[in-house]
Design an enzyme around this catalytic site. Sequence first.
Site, mmCIF file in Angstrom:
data_model
loop_
_atom_site.group_PDB
_atom_site.id
_atom_site.type_symbol
_atom_site.label_atom_id
_atom_site.label_comp_id
_atom_site.label_asym_id
_atom_site.label_seq_id
_atom_site.Cartn_x
_atom_site.Cartn_y
_atom_site.Cartn_z
ATOM 1 N N ARG A 258 0.785 -1.168 0.246
ATOM 2 C CA ARG A 258 -0.027 0.028 0.018
ATOM 3 C C ARG A 258 0.802 1.157 0.222
ATOM 4 N NH1 ARG A 258 -4.910 -2.074 3.902
ATOM 5 N NH2 ARG A 258 -5.196 -4.071 2.772
ATOM 6 N N ARG A 273 1.261 1.734 10.390
ATOM 7 C CA ARG A 273 1.022 1.954 8.844
ATOM 8 C C ARG A 273 2.165 1.814 8.146
ATOM 9 N NH1 ARG A 273 -3.847 4.360 6.878
ATOM 10 N NH2 ARG A 273 -4.187 4.966 8.961
ATOM 11 N N GLU A 347 -7.798 -0.616 14.646
ATOM 12 C CA GLU A 347 -8.478 -1.589 13.542
ATOM 13 C C GLU A 347 -7.259 -2.619 13.240
ATOM 14 O OE1 GLU A 347 -9.699 0.271 9.994
ATOM 15 O OE2 GLU A 347 -9.295 -1.625 8.746
ATOM 16 N N SER A 350 -11.170 -6.175 8.916
ATOM 17 C CA SER A 350 -12.321 -5.509 8.459
ATOM 18 C C SER A 350 -13.020 -6.507 7.773
ATOM 19 C CB SER A 350 -11.729 -4.523 7.450
ATOM 20 O OG SER A 350 -12.590 -3.521 7.170
ATOM 21 N N ARG A 397 0.986 -5.712 12.069
ATOM 22 C CA ARG A 397 0.320 -4.818 12.901
ATOM 23 C C ARG A 397 -0.251 -5.395 14.032
ATOM 24 N NH1 ARG A 397 -4.837 -0.837 10.726
ATOM 25 N NH2 ARG A 397 -2.939 0.351 9.898
#
Length: 437
Positions: A258, A273, A347, A350, A397
């Site tokens: 990403r 991130r 988070e 998802s 993460r």
Amino acid sequence: MIDIKQIREDPERFKDAGRAKGFDVDIDRLLEVDSTLMSARKQLQEISTSKNRIGKSIPKLSGDEKQAALTQLSELKQQEAKHDEQIKKLQPEFDELMLEVAQPADDDVPLGKDDTENVEIRKEGDIRQFRFEPKDHVQLGQALDIIDIERGVKLAGTRNYLLKGDGALLHWALLRFAMDCMVRKGYVPMSVPLLMKDEAMSGTGYYPGAEEQTYRMEKDQLNLAGTAEVPLTACRMGEILKAEELPLKYVALSSCFRREAGAAGKDTYGLYRIHQFDKVEQVVVCENDAEQSRKFHDEILGNAEAVMRALELPYRVVNVCTGDLGRGQAKKFDIEAWMPSRGNYCETHSASKFYEFQARRMNLRYRRQKTEETRQKEKSKINFCHTLNNTVIASPRILIPLLELYQNADGSVTVPQVLRPYMNGKEQITKSSSRST
RNA sequence: GGAGCAGUGGCCGAGCGGCUUAAGGCGACGGUCUUGAAAACCGUUGUGCCGAAAGGCACCGGGGGUUCGAAUCCCUCCUGCUCCGCCA
């Protein structure tokens, strides 16, 4: 993609849905283009009918009659060209607009602007109270020599990192544990390509929209997938499945890439991130039935929760509000794990439900078995599938809560019970032991 | 990377400018027969769009062209296979 017939029937519903989600599309213009295209196509069809009829009579004609027929044909061709031109001009605009219309959110999705208005559904697990000054995951990682951000940045720039020794092993242990949980539940494990054609990107709904978030190989016109959702959901693209095959339940472990464009300066600390990570992802493709979709949405959420419970990580589940939903998502549950260093639930998973939004885009259908109902109404034999997906685990993460919550006063980290078999039985990560098991 | 061959309906496969409304076979479904099944026989069986229906239109890997007319001829791209070269 939305059925144009539905938009024709109830344009207001899609205007409202777009506004609520922050994907505003000019529905009026879409309908205008649609009706122009429809009438052009209709006239074109009539011209073709005449052309076919005349064309067939030509071999039987001769002399003046034949000449007259040929003249008539060339007139028809001129008219045809006129309409063709109109379609060629408007079709691309129509296609573009259609790709932008948002899937309306379910009625039980809270209205909201952004993630601050997501609604907590429930909390699970107890938040650990420390009797010493806890370190954050970066401090722990450095002290134990299992995370090396500096050299990651040296190699690949900001938002990059290396995992080392027990850090790497813990990362793979989590992924493999998650994968095994899913395989045990009957999900089909897959190893998938990650350089995706544009069709797969737009089929899953990422394009148009997420181009800026995606690493693209312009030379080869390929895109590095940001999640295995793309190959897993799109792998049956364009097919007509047999009803007996459904539901498809797939699980894949993949790296995810990403660009994090537009997130400059946001979450710059630590492993939260980053540009590249690994994830086990689950995808379900089921029949075109809202109740089935609801059932599988709960199932994939439950699958992820089972992994979190097994890891004994405290988390909460939130109902994501309209403003934080993707264009194609009808409803989404996020799992947020408690992260001590961030002082908040953040988070980690998802779970998205799309109904036929993705399937329509990628022309993924299934043939229903012949029943009394379909025998009477032959037309509805073939339908678009429904699709859903959810994270099973994403690392590093998940290392943030894991390292931080499993740390001990002496700076060591206890290995969660369920991961020990994947770490050669290791119970603790300490400075001296971190390089070997 | 070089050379050659090929892409037709769920599958196999014919077709090489108007007897195609895509032959034929397999499979699937329905029926006859049968106590039931099999076999045999008869029938049905691609997708999308327009239409209340009758019916019409488009689609033979994608795009473009030639022609009154293209699955069929031409150009181009894509995919697959075979051989050669290179290589983890």
